[in-house]
Design an enzyme around this catalytic site. Structure first.
Site, PDB file in Angstrom:
ATOM      1  CE  LYS A 127     -16.439  24.097  92.092  1.00 57.65           C
ATOM      2  NZ  LYS A 127     -15.617  24.755  93.105  1.00 57.65           N
ATOM      3  CG  HIS A 128     -14.352  21.122  87.672  1.00 63.59           C
ATOM      4  ND1 HIS A 128     -15.030  20.366  88.594  1.00 63.59           N
ATOM      5  CD2 HIS A 128     -13.531  21.948  88.384  1.00 63.59           C
ATOM      6  CE1 HIS A 128     -14.625  20.703  89.826  1.00 63.59           C
ATOM      7  NE2 HIS A 128     -13.717  21.657  89.722  1.00 63.59           N
ATOM      8  CG  ASP A 163     -13.315  26.420  95.773  1.00 62.61           C
ATOM      9  OD1 ASP A 163     -13.980  26.713  94.763  1.00 62.61           O
ATOM     10  OD2 ASP A 163     -12.084  26.247  95.743  1.00 62.61           O
ATOM     11  NE  ARG A 203     -16.119  19.214  94.832  1.00 65.54           N
ATOM     12  CZ  ARG A 203     -15.056  19.592  94.111  1.00 65.54           C
ATOM     13  NH1 ARG A 203     -14.102  18.694  93.827  1.00 65.54           N
ATOM     14  NH2 ARG A 203     -14.953  20.815  93.667  1.00 65.54           N
ATOM     15  CG  HIS A 212      -6.695  18.658  93.176  1.00 65.84           C
ATOM     16  ND1 HIS A 212      -7.997  18.307  92.920  1.00 65.84           N
ATOM     17  CD2 HIS A 212      -6.718  19.939  93.613  1.00 65.84           C
ATOM     18  CE1 HIS A 212      -8.788  19.345  93.200  1.00 65.84           C
ATOM     19  NE2 HIS A 212      -8.033  20.336  93.620  1.00 65.84           N
ATOM     20  CG  ASP A 215      -9.636  23.727  88.371  1.00 65.88           C
ATOM     21  OD1 ASP A 215      -9.568  24.356  89.449  1.00 65.88           O
ATOM     22  OD2 ASP A 215     -10.059  22.565  88.299  1.00 65.88           O
ATOM     23  NE  ARG A 217     -11.879  25.500 100.034  1.00 66.14           N
ATOM     24  CZ  ARG A 217     -11.437  24.312  99.677  1.00 66.14           C
ATOM     25  NH1 ARG A 217     -11.354  23.339 100.585  1.00 66.14           N
ATOM     26  NH2 ARG A 217     -11.076  24.066  98.427  1.00 66.14           N
TER      27      ARG A 217
END
Length: 337
Positions: free
Chosen positions: A163-164, A65, A133, A176, A248, A73
């Site tokens: 996504k998503h 990601d 984002r 999450h 996901d 990351r």
């Protein structure tokens, strides 16, 4: 469920492979690996880790990601990338394309096949999981911003993942932590949040889609990633999508509606996912792989997944540093970030 299924994407624990990591990578149902910040110390270490992984499993797909902003990351030695909201506020069409190209070119230069990007959720800091984002809060404006960004990724040799699906921006809950529920009708969703996906698919800009862990109560009782209606009737048939469908992360709380890990992977595959993603929970990954023992590879999923393999135009970091486009794009980003 059919006797044929797609493979699973897992993760590893640190900056070097452990004995358990190596054993897991050899499992016949493992087809992908996703990196996290814990797997990165510096670029030479990452390149060594990539080489080690491929020595154990040569054909594996490697992903990360690397969206920009708070979801990046790999940082030190890589270009610091802005959030897509910040980028879209400043960038013209060519600059959007250049940043998409830079993101992809840097990953490909170290051996990573693709990033799970871009986010196509329409949002303006309304939803906790999306926020900055997103390129824009208006779906049509978002599509206009995302498409040149994806074109830049393609120019570098990287496949794109939207996504998503069909849009995460209009729910407050973070999947999450819990299962969000959206009460709009199918046509309301497709006329709004679904537009960036529909336009990108029609334009041939998307090789892959990741569905949301959201339940649209007026459409189907199952969350999107476990719904044959959403994935087969809407995404495949109505929108004409023939690319990869990634689940996901099946360890997220929003996936818990399907049951335990064995039930989650079976539900995702039965709904039509080509690859199940299971990360940040080693026990969950082991349970998923155990649940898939004895199944044969799905040839259609294998065909689609092959499109995700990186095809770098610039083969290594030394060559990338000599690229005028890389130098100019980095300088432009540094001038305002």
């Amino acid at each position: 469920m059919s006797d044929q299924i797609g493979p699973v994407m897992i993760d590893v624990e640190g900056t070097e492979l452990t004995t358990e990591d190596r054993e897991l990578l050899r499992h016949p149902q493992v087809g992908g690996l996703i990196f996290f910040a814990r797997n990165y110390h510096d670029r030479p270490q990452l390149e060594a880790l990539v080489a080690d992984i491929r020595s154990v499993r040569p054909g594996i797909l490697l992903a990360v990601d690397q969206e920009g902003g708070r979801v990046q990351r790999f940082r030190d030695s890589f270009t610091r990338l802005p959030s897509m909201q910040a980028l879209s506020a400043r960038a013209d069409r060519q600059q959007l394309k250049d940043v998409g190209w830079l993101l992809a070119a840097e990953l490909l230069a170290v051996g990573v096949d693709f990033s799970f990007a871009p986010v196509l959720d329409a949002d303006d800091n309304f939803c906790r999981i999306v926020g900055d984002r997103s390129f824009a809060c208006d779906p049509l404006a978002l599509a206009a911003k995302a498409r040149p960004f994806m074109a830049g990724m393609h120019e570098a040799g990287m496949a794109t993942t939207g996504k998503h699906f069909p849009g995460h921006g209009q729910v407050l809950e973070d999947s999450h932590e819990e299962l969000p529920v959206d009460h709009r009708t199918l046509e309301e969703v497709l006329a709004a949040d679904g537009q960036p996906f529909a336009e990108s698919i029609a334009a041939g800009e998307l090789e892959a889609v990741m569905p949301a862990h959201i339940r649209f109560a007026k459409v189907d009782e199952n969350p999107v990633g476990f719904s044959r209606f959403w994935l087969q009737e809407i995404l495949r048939k109505r929108l004409g999508f023939d690319g990869v469908i990634f689940s996901d992360d099946l360890t997220m709380e929003g996936a818990g509606a399907a049951g335990g890990y064995a039930e989650r992977i079976r539900a995702a595959m039965q709904a039509g996912c080509d690859m199940g993603v299971v990360c940040n929970n080693r026990q969950g990954a082991l349970e998923v792989l155990s649940a898939l023992e004895g199944y044969e590879p799905n040839p259609e999923s294998s065909r689609r997944l092959e499109r995700m393999r990186g095809k770098p135009v610039i083969e290594n970091w030394a060559s990338l540093e000599q690229s005028p486009r890389w130098q100019a794009t980095r300088a432009w980003l540094a001038s305002w970030m």
